[in-house]
Structures are given as C-alpha cells and as structure tokens.
Scaffold this active site. Structure first.
Site, PDB file in Angstrom:
ATOM      1  CD  GLU A 105      -7.448   1.299   3.570  1.00 42.75           C
ATOM      2  OE1 GLU A 105      -7.294   0.112   3.229  1.00 42.75           O
ATOM      3  OE2 GLU A 105      -6.876   1.808   4.533  1.00 42.75           O
ATOM      4  CD  GLU A 165      -2.821   0.923   2.502  1.00 42.87           C
ATOM      5  OE1 GLU A 165      -4.038   1.065   2.455  1.00 42.87           O
ATOM      6  OE2 GLU A 165      -2.203   0.795   3.567  1.00 42.87           O
TER       7      GLU A 165
HETATM    8  C1  NOJ Z   1      -5.749  -1.262   6.591  1.00 40.40           C
HETATM    9  C2  NOJ Z   1      -5.522  -1.842   5.240  1.00 40.40           C
HETATM   10  O1  NOJ Z   1      -5.076  -0.863   4.342  1.00 40.40           O
HETATM   11  C3  NOJ Z   1      -6.828  -2.460   4.790  1.00 40.40           C
HETATM   12  O2  NOJ Z   1      -6.714  -2.914   3.458  1.00 40.40           O
HETATM   13  C4  NOJ Z   1      -7.211  -3.565   5.727  1.00 40.40           C
HETATM   14  O3  NOJ Z   1      -8.468  -4.054   5.362  1.00 40.40           O
HETATM   15  C5  NOJ Z   1      -7.277  -3.066   7.167  1.00 40.40           C
HETATM   16  N1  NOJ Z   1      -6.121  -2.327   7.492  1.00 40.40           N
HETATM   17  C6  NOJ Z   1      -7.430  -4.211   8.148  1.00 40.40           C
HETATM   18  O4  NOJ Z   1      -6.254  -4.962   8.186  1.00 40.40           O
HETATM   19 CA    CA Z   2      -4.177   1.398   4.985  1.00 40.19          CA
END
Ligand code: NOJ
Ligand code: CA
Length: 704
Positions: A508, A502
């Site tokens: 998200e 990431e």
């Molecule tokens: C943050 C991550 O970027 C996301 O993809 C994930 O679902 C959550 N943390 C939980 O681990």
């Molecule tokens: Ca994240």
C-alpha cells in the site's frame, strides 16, 4: 496424537547443586552451538553463546527491575540445574512445509536469591539453527505478582556487524529498513525522519527481527517467540560496546511494563545463528519454540489466493466510506466521497466473477460496513465502527449467497481504527455473523493511536487484545489476518487460525507514500528480517506498475516479473492478487502465473540469497507436487544460476518461466517481461538474468 507418539525424550536430568557450583553448559544436537551459563563472583547470572567454537554472544547479564520490589540481578545461587533432550517433530496444518524437524537440548538453571529466597529459573533451548532463552517465575512463598519495570536481558556481541534494522517504535513496524554497522545505528534520528514524526521511541532501540551479518559470513537474527501476556521486546543498542539490551514496550498508564501473576514464563528471546543467509529463512526456530497446536481441527480453513475491493481505495479510484451518515433511518450526504463508494454489490460481484473464473478462492471487501466517515484523524473513535451493519448499497446477504454459488468465499474486513473497547464488545456478534455466512477469515486493522489512550500497539494490553481476538475467532471457525498487528512470534503453531499479518511496509505504501514507496531493496531485506517471524500479507501482484492515471507521483518500484516472484518468495497462506480486475484482464499472459501458483506447501528450499541483495526460493505445492520458484533482486541487476536438483527423479516437468525482458528496469521499463516454456528434470540448470529491481517466477508442472 501421532505427533505425541513421535516425541522421544532421550534424557532428562536434574542435578541438585552444592553452593559452589556456578556453571552449566548445553550444546545443540549437532554441537555447533554451545551456551555457557555462569554466575559471577557477585552471583550475577550471565551467559555466553558460541557457534563453531567462536564466541558470538560474549558474557551477557540477565535480570529484571520491578516497580514494587528490588531488582533481580545478583546475589544468586544455583539451586539445581536440569537438562533434557528432545526430538519432537510436528506437522504444519498449512505452511511453508508439511513436516517440521524439532530437535533440541534444553538447560534449566534454578536460581535462588541468597537472602530473600526469591527464585527465578533461566531456560536455554539450543537447536541446530539457534537458541531460545526465557525466564520462568515459579510459584513461591510471599511473591504472587510481578510488576516488571524492565527486563534486563543483554546480548553482548563480538563484531561490528552489518545490521538490517527498523527503529524500535512502540506503535508501528511500517518503516523502511536501514542498513548500517551496529556501531552506527541511530534509531532516533531515523524515526524523526519527516514523515515518521508520530513515532514513539524512548531510546536508541530497534524492533525485531533484526538481522546481523558478519565479515566472516556469520548470520544472526534476534527476535522473540511465544509472545503471550507480556509486552513486546525492542532491543536497546549500545553502539560503543556493540551490544543489545531488552527494552520492553510500556504504557503511559502504568509505571510497570508487564503485570503477571506468578507463576509464569516470559516469551523466548531468540537468536537464529547460521553461516549463510538462506539458512535463516529455512530456520524453524521461532515456530518450534511455541507450544503445539490447541486447535485440532483446522479443516475449515483453506489457504487461498484472493482478490478484493482494496487497491482501488489506495489508488483513490473509490472510497471506503459511503459519504453519507445515518441518523435514525435517514441518510444525509456528508459531501466527501459519495458516489465513489467501492464496496457496492455490483463491484463486489465483479470481483467474485473474476475470482471464480481464475482459480482464486476469496474476495476481500473493505468499506462494507458503517463507520468509515469517522475513523482516521478522529480522536473519538470508540463506538463508531459497526461490524454487522452494511452500507445501504451493499447487499451483504445477496453478495454472500452469490459468492457461495460461484464457489468463492468472501473475506471479512474489520477495521477497528484501534478503538479496542468497541471491537472487544462486538467480537462475539461480529464473528457469529461471519459463521452464519460461512466466512472463515477476517482481515482486521488497527490504524491510528490505540484507545484507551496511553496504550501502544506493542504493549502488554495490546498483545492480549490481539491474542484474545484470535482465540475468540477460533471458536467461530474464523482465521485472522491482522494489519497494524503485534509482531509474529510463531504463535501460529499453537493457534493456526492466526494465518497471516501485515507488520511491515506493505504494498500500500507504493500507492500513496510521499517518500516514493518501497525501494527495490525493501523486499530482499524483508525476506531475511520480518519474514523470519512468520507469514506476511504483503498483497503482491500489481501489474499496472506506474498507475499514472490515478497517482502520477507514485509507482511500484519493481518489475512486473518481480511482482510474480513475490507469490513464492514472500510466504503467506493467503495471497492477494491485489491489482484491479481490468489490469489483470489487460495482461492475461503474466496473469497465468497468478492463476497457477500454489499457496500451501509441502516443502520449501531456499536456493540462494544474500541479505538485502537477492533471494531465490523454491516451494512444492502440497496438493499437486508441482513446484514454483521465485527470485528477486534489489536495485542491482544480476544473473542467478539455478539447479533443479529438488525435482523428483525420473519425472518430466514443464517449466513456464516469467523473467525480466532484455530492457527491463524497475523504473525505466517495468513491464518488459519474457515468458517461455521449457522442459526440465532433476538436475537441469538454468541461468536467469534479473533486471534492476527485477525478478523471475517459474511454475514447474509434472508431465504425465
Ligand atoms: C491499513 C491496512 O494496512 C490496509 O490494508 C487497509 O486497507 C486500511 N488500513 C484500511 O483498513
Ligand atoms: Ca498498514
């Protein structure tokens, strides 16, 4: 072996110097870039960089401060210098391209401090697409350990560039990019933005890659390569003098920022230098500066698309936690989320069936293991997560067997909640479990402040944690996709099991961010900043753009056509089809592109682009020779003209074009899409209209 044979050392020269020698120069193979090294009257090491005879980095100082020793900054003599020229092409086991050119000239300056005889070497590697500079501390009498308080590497610039930057946060890269003049960077103010309050930025500093565009069309991007056993570098900004200076990420637990036994080499400080935006993306400087692979058999990892139990948690449709805690063998309801648990056997099987039907190789399962009742918002997170014990409604054994029967691989998930000691203790057992089940990739996560307290995500402690996790994972044939990671610095060349990460504001944020998510300009900036560092797990492919039934105040700020384009534009060897199964089933026509699109590339051509505005990339799939094209724009509509000059001569192709409809708009009408089929061949032209926040995707298949 084959790669080694290709290595041609054209020249190697070491010259011992008389004490009067103060200068040395080196140019790129094509002679466009020149680095001049100079010792000042006071014996201070400085360098300068020229591009096409223009100074782009003016006299800039080099040096170090230590917690237990005098700084290294002046009173130096050149003991000797050496030059070497190499042509060292190599092949990516997976990647944006198969064959990578790697030709450079290198200058090593052996410096010795006059009175103390402490020595340090400065190494410049000059490629056609930019430079790397690093320090080497060679074995020397009386100095065995360096306790670095600060690295003092300057980049003294010559123009007030338009600069694309995120603040130099020590913990997180998940910030929106700012676009300002270099002289107007105010990272502290930006970071104090209300929802970024937990940031830790000691100075007016930016994180890298930071990309600069000059009025004359010059493009520079500053970053680092080969970040190993050192802390991450941010760049302090001097807005008056238009310069950057390294500020290493520190720790609250030690006065020094880096501790190393001598001998050692620092990471490379890199500047990609081009006279247009597309060439920044085409540049391989960062990977080229890394060591060749140490993992010779990567046949166990297959680049793949994946679906998963993921977006539904971000939408609030289901939960990571089971909502019950276990004491001995008794489960007690904790109130919370019980009844909404996402990672159930039944739900995961639904994703497996859907993936198997649709040419998608993997299924990510988040929330399968115990610990989610006590992760975010808790201080005492050590000892909570367990990476081998499933919740009672998830039949790990049965699901894995079912997936295998269907030809789908389960992708493991390890949310560490930044409790690093717990994770380190469990790594062997956790990876061994994966190996037993034939799972070859893990998504790891580092949400929250680092434990032990006082360490930061980007400091030396964590750099070592992330690297050691990946090295250990490789022993179990496990590939790693870290979230909340350390920045990518091209280590994937050395450890190709570091597949993606990431390290940016991912999809998200669109599900829950209170600031409205990622604006349409986000990805047209990311393509020329964060993406220069390496693969991105952005998780594209959201079709239900507004998702009002879940989150009426949030949405994805692109058109659906742009969501398709991202599979080509934003590179990763693992690409998520992130939306819910039902949203794909309701939209079979656009979904066809996700079914078809490749994930592993023979070659990549960046067809056009301007930083922050738009970009179009064409990539040829390794296995089939088919091509896929993706183009995205920011909040402005535009028409892009494409020439298919990258196609093979005398070959007919069928192109399926997925483009914004006449009335498409990222906010007003994001689902308006036109899908059409045409025949194309080498040299055909196409004009495509992109809506505000829009894009287009094309799959181009060979016709027999
Ligand atoms: C943050 C991550 O970027 C996301 O993809 C994930 O679902 C959550 N943390 C939980 O681990
Ligand atoms: Ca994240």
């Amino acid at each position: 072996m084959k790669q080694r044979l290709l290595l041609i050392a054209i020249a190697f020269l070491i010259v011992a110097c008389s004490s009067s020698l103060k200068k040395a120069s080196i140019s790129s193979p094509n002679e466009a870039i020149t680095v001049n090294f100079n010792l000042t009257e006071k014996g201070e090491p400085t360098y300068q960089v020229l591009f096409k005879n223009k100074v782009v980095v003016d006299t800039s100082f080099l040096g170090f401060e230590f917690t237990d020793a005098e700084p290294l900054k002046d009173n130096f003599e050149i003991k000797a210098f050496g030059t070497v020229s190499k042509n060292d092409p190599w092949e990516m086991p997976w990647g944006e391209q198969l064959k990578v050119e790697n030709e450079y000239n290198e200058l090593i300056v052996f410096l010795i401090e006059k009175d103390t005889e402490r020595s340090v070497n400065v190494i410049f590697r000059v490629h056609d697409d930019g430079i790397g500079l690093r320090y080497e501390f060679q074995q020397q009498d009386g100095w065995t350990e360096a306790l670095i308080k600060e690295e003092k590497t300057q980049f003294n610039l010559t123009q007030d560039y338009k600069t694309f930057w995120i603040p130099g946060d020590w913990d997180i890269y998940e910030h929106l990019y700012n676009t300002t003049k270099l002289s107007e960077i105010d990272a502290l103010q930006f970071a104090n933005h209300k929802d970024l309050a937990q940031t830790s930025i000691p100075n007016n500093a930016v994180n890298t890659p930071v990309t600069l565009v000059g009025d004359d069309g010059l493009h520079l991007s500053f970053h680092e390569a080969g970040l190993v056993d050192y802390s991450g570098m941010t760049l302090g900004v001097d807005t008056e003098n238009l310069s950057f200076e390294s500020i290493l990420v520190g720790s609250d637990n030690t006065e020094y920022k880096v501790k190393r036994q001598i001998p050692f080499k620092t990471p490379w400080r890199t500047i990609q230098i081009t006279d247009n935006a597309p060439d920044l993306i085409a540049s391989n400087l960062i990977v080229n500066l890394n060591e060749p692979t140490k993992i010779h058999d990567m046949s166990w990892f297959t680049p793949m698309k994946y679906t998963g139990v993921w977006w539904e948690m971000h939408l609030g449709k289901s939960s990571w936690d089971y909502g019950m805690t276990q004491n001995m063998s008794t489960w007690t309801d904790t109130g919370g989320a019980h009844g909404k648990h996402g990672a159930t056997t039944e739900n995961v099987k639904r994703f497996i069936d859907f993936s198997a039907k649709n040419n998608i190789g993997g299924v990510l399962v988040e929330g399968w293991n115990t610990g989610w009742e006590h992760w975010i918002g808790f201080e005492d997170r050590e000892g909570v997560f367990d990476f081998v014990t499933p919740y009672p409604d998830y039949d790990l054994d049965g699901v894995t067997r079912y997936a295998k029967e269907k030809g789908v691989e389960i992708i493991m998930h390890h949310e560490t909640s930044s409790a690093t000691e717990t994770y380190t203790k469990q790594m062997d057992t956790a990876y061994a479990l994966m190996q037993k089940y034939g799972m070859h990739s893990v998504k790891s996560g580092y949400v929250g402040k680092i434990l032990p307290k006082g360490e930061y995500h980007h400091g030396q402690y964590m750099v070592n944690h992330y690297n050691n996790a990946a090295i250990k994972a490789a022993k179990y044939q496990v590939a790693v996709n870290a979230h909340e990671p350390i920045k990518a610095t091209g280590l994937r060349r050395t450890y190709p099991n570091i597949i993606s990460r990431e390290g940016l504001r991912g999809q998200e944020f669109n599900a829950w961010s209170s600031d409205g998510g990622n604006p349409p300009e986000h990805l047209p900036i990311v393509a020329f900043t964060r993406m220069l560092a390496g693969p991105i797990d952005y998780t594209p492919g959201i079709f239900n753009i507004k998702f009002d039934e879940y989150k009426p105040n949030n949405q994805v700020n692109t058109t659906i056509a742009q969501q398709l384009a991202l599979y080509v534009v934003i590179y990763s060897p693992i690409q998520m089809a992130a939306d819910l199964v039902e949203h794909y089933e309701a939209n079979p026509e656009p979904f066809q592109f996700i079914k078809d699109v490749g994930v592993d590339w023979q070659q990549t051509k960046v067809l056009n682009g301007e930083v922050g505005d738009y970009v179009t990339i064409a990539r040829q799939e390794r296995e089939t020779g088919n091509w896929f094209v993706g183009g995205i724009t920011n909040e402005n509509a535009r028409t892009l003209d494409i020439t298919f000059d990258f196609l093979d001569e005398n070959q007919k192709y069928e192109a399926i074009i997925y483009k914004d409809g006449e009335n498409a708009h990222w906010d007003d009408n994001p689902l308006d899409i036109i899908i059409e089929k045409i025949d194309v061949n080498k040299g055909s032209d196409l004009s495509v209209k992109l809506a505000e926040g829009g894009g287009f995707a094309i799959s181009i298949k060979k016709l027999d």
